[in-house]
Design a protein around this motif. Sequence first.
Motif, PDB file in Angstrom:
ATOM      1  N   GLU A 168       8.345  14.974  18.981  1.00 15.97           N
ATOM      2  CA  GLU A 168       8.445  14.466  17.619  1.00 15.97           C
ATOM      3  C   GLU A 168       7.950  13.025  17.516  1.00 15.97           C
ATOM      4  OE1 GLU A 168      12.430  14.333  16.130  1.00 15.97           O
ATOM      5  OE2 GLU A 168      13.130  12.956  17.683  1.00 15.97           O
ATOM      6  N   SER A 180      -0.845   8.660  12.016  1.00 17.95           N
ATOM      7  CA  SER A 180      -0.648  10.090  12.137  1.00 17.95           C
ATOM      8  C   SER A 180       0.729  10.327  12.703  1.00 17.95           C
ATOM      9  CB  SER A 180      -1.709  10.718  13.043  1.00 17.95           C
ATOM     10  OG  SER A 180      -1.430  12.096  13.247  1.00 17.95           O
ATOM     11  N   THR A 181       1.436  11.282  12.135  1.00 17.67           N
ATOM     12  CA  THR A 181       2.769  11.612  12.614  1.00 17.67           C
ATOM     13  C   THR A 181       2.788  12.905  13.404  1.00 17.67           C
ATOM     14  OG1 THR A 181       3.305  12.753  10.561  1.00 17.67           O
ATOM     15  CG2 THR A 181       3.838  10.402  10.672  1.00 17.67           C
ATOM     16  N   THR A 182       1.635  13.470  13.656  1.00 17.75           N
ATOM     17  CA  THR A 182       1.552  14.711  14.414  1.00 17.75           C
ATOM     18  C   THR A 182       0.893  14.460  15.765  1.00 17.75           C
ATOM     19  OG1 THR A 182      -0.577  15.299  13.447  1.00 17.75           O
ATOM     20  CG2 THR A 182       1.381  16.074  12.308  1.00 17.75           C
TER      21      THR A 182
END
Length: 123
Positions: free
Chosen positions: A45, A104-106
């Motif tokens: 995560e 980016s959070t992915t």
Amino acid sequence: VQLQASGGGLVQAGGSLRLSCVASGRTFSFNGMGWFRQAPGKEREFVSFIDWSGNMKAYADSVKGRFTISRDNAKYTMYLQMNSLKLEDTAVYYCASRGTYGPSTTAGGYDYWGQGTQVTVSS
């Protein structure tokens, strides 16, 4: 770009740790960088992001107000200051780098990954 994360360890709840991520490679100054974490049995995560200038930062809601991301381009190093640690912060923490501008959070948005450093928070 090669990334080396360090600084993990065992800490009591409420304590602090500072993670470091040293990058090698001439393109360090032009990459956005991020921290991710993965707890046992869970997916990796997003934790935090910082752009090349250090002015654009992003945090997961779960760490906002407790963690602070920073970087020192002269030292090719990114940091994650973690305060008020909670049991649920226990995970392997990974640093990552991306060449594309913007956050980016992915995990798929990052090109290079460090090997991870274990953070264990005890009660």
